[in-house]
Design a protein around this motif. Structure first.
Motif, PDB file in Angstrom:
ATOM      1  N   ALA A  13       0.835  -1.202   0.000  1.00 26.06           N
ATOM      2  CA  ALA A  13       0.000   0.000   0.000  1.00 26.06           C
ATOM      3  C   ALA A  13       0.870   1.252   0.000  1.00 26.06           C
ATOM      4  O   ALA A  13       0.566   2.231  -0.681  1.00 26.06           O
ATOM      5  CB  ALA A  13      -0.931  -0.004   1.219  1.00 26.06           C
ATOM      6  N   ALA A  14       1.957   1.240   0.733  1.00 19.01           N
ATOM      7  CA  ALA A  14       2.852   2.399   0.762  1.00 19.01           C
ATOM      8  C   ALA A  14       3.487   2.629  -0.604  1.00 19.01           C
ATOM      9  O   ALA A  14       3.585   3.755  -1.076  1.00 19.01           O
ATOM     10  CB  ALA A  14       3.937   2.203   1.823  1.00 19.01           C
ATOM     11  N   LEU A  15       3.913   1.562  -1.266  1.00 18.07           N
ATOM     12  CA  LEU A  15       4.485   1.698  -2.607  1.00 18.07           C
ATOM     13  C   LEU A  15       3.454   2.198  -3.594  1.00 18.07           C
ATOM     14  O   LEU A  15       3.732   3.051  -4.428  1.00 18.07           O
ATOM     15  CB  LEU A  15       5.048   0.361  -3.081  1.00 18.07           C
ATOM     16  N   LEU A  16       2.242   1.678  -3.513  1.00 16.85           N
ATOM     17  CA  LEU A  16       1.182   2.094  -4.424  1.00 16.85           C
ATOM     18  C   LEU A  16       0.858   3.566  -4.226  1.00 16.85           C
ATOM     19  O   LEU A  16       0.756   4.318  -5.181  1.00 16.85           O
ATOM     20  CB  LEU A  16      -0.073   1.236  -4.217  1.00 16.85           C
ATOM     21  N   SER A  17       0.717   4.009  -2.988  1.00 15.86           N
ATOM     22  CA  SER A  17       0.376   5.409  -2.749  1.00 15.86           C
ATOM     23  C   SER A  17       1.495   6.340  -3.200  1.00 15.86           C
ATOM     24  O   SER A  17       1.243   7.418  -3.694  1.00 15.86           O
ATOM     25  CB  SER A  17       0.036   5.644  -1.275  1.00 15.86           C
ATOM     26  N   THR A  18       2.746   5.917  -3.071  1.00 15.96           N
ATOM     27  CA  THR A  18       3.863   6.736  -3.529  1.00 15.96           C
ATOM     28  C   THR A  18       3.834   6.882  -5.038  1.00 15.96           C
ATOM     29  O   THR A  18       4.014   7.965  -5.568  1.00 15.96           O
ATOM     30  CB  THR A  18       5.200   6.102  -3.085  1.00 15.96           C
ATOM     31  N   SER A  19       3.573   5.784  -5.760  1.00 21.68           N
ATOM     32  CA  SER A  19       3.579   5.874  -7.214  1.00 21.68           C
ATOM     33  C   SER A  19       2.391   6.676  -7.721  1.00 21.68           C
ATOM     34  O   SER A  19       2.504   7.375  -8.718  1.00 21.68           O
ATOM     35  CB  SER A  19       3.592   4.475  -7.841  1.00 21.68           C
ATOM     36  N   VAL A  20       1.272   6.614  -7.062  1.00 16.84           N
ATOM     37  CA  VAL A  20       0.113   7.394  -7.479  1.00 16.84           C
ATOM     38  C   VAL A  20       0.396   8.880  -7.309  1.00 16.84           C
ATOM     39  O   VAL A  20       0.090   9.686  -8.170  1.00 16.84           O
ATOM     40  CB  VAL A  20      -1.153   6.976  -6.694  1.00 16.84           C
ATOM     41  N   LEU A  21       1.021   9.255  -6.210  1.00 16.13           N
ATOM     42  CA  LEU A  21       1.331  10.659  -5.984  1.00 16.13           C
ATOM     43  C   LEU A  21       2.426  11.156  -6.913  1.00 16.13           C
ATOM     44  O   LEU A  21       2.473  12.320  -7.245  1.00 16.13           O
ATOM     45  CB  LEU A  21       1.750  10.880  -4.524  1.00 16.13           C
ATOM     46  N   ALA A  22       3.306  10.280  -7.344  1.00 12.59           N
ATOM     47  CA  ALA A  22       4.427  10.693  -8.172  1.00 12.59           C
ATOM     48  C   ALA A  22       3.997  11.068  -9.585  1.00 12.59           C
ATOM     49  O   ALA A  22       4.664  11.853 -10.230  1.00 12.59           O
ATOM     50  CB  ALA A  22       5.466   9.580  -8.225  1.00 12.59           C
ATOM     51  N   PHE A  23       2.905  10.543 -10.091  1.00 10.89           N
ATOM     52  CA  PHE A  23       2.487  10.831 -11.458  1.00 10.89           C
ATOM     53  C   PHE A  23       1.082  11.417 -11.436  1.00 10.89           C
ATOM     54  O   PHE A  23       0.163  10.816 -10.907  1.00 10.89           O
ATOM     55  CB  PHE A  23       2.518   9.564 -12.308  1.00 10.89           C
ATOM     56  N   GLY A  24       0.944  12.597 -12.011  1.00 11.03           N
ATOM     57  CA  GLY A  24      -0.369  13.219 -12.092  1.00 11.03           C
ATOM     58  C   GLY A  24      -0.778  13.998 -10.863  1.00 11.03           C
ATOM     59  O   GLY A  24      -1.956  14.173 -10.607  1.00 11.03           O
ATOM     60  N   GLU A  25       0.195  14.498 -10.119  1.00 11.42           N
ATOM     61  CA  GLU A  25      -0.122  15.282  -8.933  1.00 11.42           C
ATOM     62  C   GLU A  25      -0.653  16.656  -9.346  1.00 11.42           C
ATOM     63  O   GLU A  25      -0.125  17.297 -10.253  1.00 11.42           O
ATOM     64  CB  GLU A  25       1.121  15.440  -8.063  1.00 11.42           C
ATOM     65  N   ARG A  26      -1.699  17.099  -8.700  1.00  8.20           N
ATOM     66  CA  ARG A  26      -2.323  18.379  -9.041  1.00  8.20           C
ATOM     67  C   ARG A  26      -1.378  19.550  -8.827  1.00  8.20           C
ATOM     68  O   ARG A  26      -0.600  19.577  -7.898  1.00  8.20           O
ATOM     69  CB  ARG A  26      -3.591  18.575  -8.222  1.00  8.20           C
ATOM     70  N   GLY A  27      -1.485  20.519  -9.757  1.00  7.19           N
ATOM     71  CA  GLY A  27      -0.726  21.747  -9.639  1.00  7.19           C
ATOM     72  C   GLY A  27       0.671  21.709 -10.212  1.00  7.19           C
ATOM     73  O   GLY A  27       1.432  22.658 -10.025  1.00  7.19           O
ATOM     74  N   GLN A  28       1.022  20.625 -10.917  1.00  8.29           N
ATOM     75  CA  GLN A  28       2.372  20.543 -11.461  1.00  8.29           C
ATOM     76  C   GLN A  28       2.469  19.509 -12.580  1.00  8.29           C
ATOM     77  O   GLN A  28       1.533  18.765 -12.825  1.00  8.29           O
ATOM     78  CB  GLN A  28       3.378  20.201 -10.382  1.00  8.29           C
ATOM     79  N   TRP A  29       3.624  19.494 -13.221  1.00 10.05           N
ATOM     80  CA  TRP A  29       3.954  18.504 -14.241  1.00 10.05           C
ATOM     81  C   TRP A  29       4.571  17.288 -13.580  1.00 10.05           C
ATOM     82  O   TRP A  29       5.260  17.400 -12.572  1.00 10.05           O
ATOM     83  CB  TRP A  29       4.956  19.075 -15.231  1.00 10.05           C
ATOM     84  N   SER A  30       4.319  16.127 -14.170  1.00  8.21           N
ATOM     85  CA  SER A  30       4.912  14.876 -13.720  1.00  8.21           C
ATOM     86  C   SER A  30       5.322  14.074 -14.938  1.00  8.21           C
ATOM     87  O   SER A  30       4.810  14.293 -16.037  1.00  8.21           O
ATOM     88  CB  SER A  30       3.892  14.056 -12.918  1.00  8.21           C
TER      89      SER A  30
END
Length: 153
Positions: A13-30
């Motif tokens: 779950a920790a790995l999944l949440s990190t990867s979700v936040l790393a790509f497509g985070e609001r307010g910036q480019w990823s």
């Protein structure tokens, strides 16, 4: 065994949440990579997004999603869009079938990297402000070793 299972579930779950936040985070480019495709995304505070997909075997793909509507190339698109980068409009930057279209894409790409203002304009008149934060780090310089995009022309 029960403790090991909990630890594995927590770690996954920790790995999944990190990867979700790393790509497509609001307010910036990823940027990200998957299945041979380099992906680049700008997401505004409302969740509207500009998505660019590049791989060495297919022409670049670019879509704009505003709410439940999708704009850009492709048969399921609700219409076209242009990008206004620091006040200069680039019409249909994803349509790279001609020399002019390919040049428009390269112009947009290089100017997105240093933009302070990015606005998408849809064919039905919707203006969407997109973030410029992180674009320089997310988008590699064109025609360098790390640049994965190709055009149809």
């Amino acid at each position: 065994m029960k403790g090991i299972t909990k630890a594995l579930v927590f770690s996954s779950a920790a790995l999944l949440s990190t990867s979700v936040l790393a790509f497509g985070e609001r307010g910036q480019w990823s940027s990200g990579w998957g299945q041979g495709t380099s992906e680049y995304m700008a997401v505004n505070q409302y969740g509207d997004e500009l998505y660019i997909a590049c791989n060495p075997y297919e022409p670049v793909s670019m879509t704009l999603t505003v709410g439940d509507r999708t704009y850009g190339g492709g048969r399921y698109a609700d219409g076209d869009f242009s990008l206004i980068i620091d006040g200069t409009e680039v019409q249909t930057p994803y349509d790279t079938v001609s020399r002019v279209g390919a040049n428009n894409f390269f112009y947009a790409w290089e100017n997105l990297r240093s933009a302070t203002s990015i606005v998408a304009l849809t064919s039905d008149g919707v203006h969407v402000e997109l973030p410029s934060k992180g674009s320089f780090d997310a988008l590699p310089e064109a025609f360098t070793e790390g640049y994965p995009c190709r055009t149809e022309f």
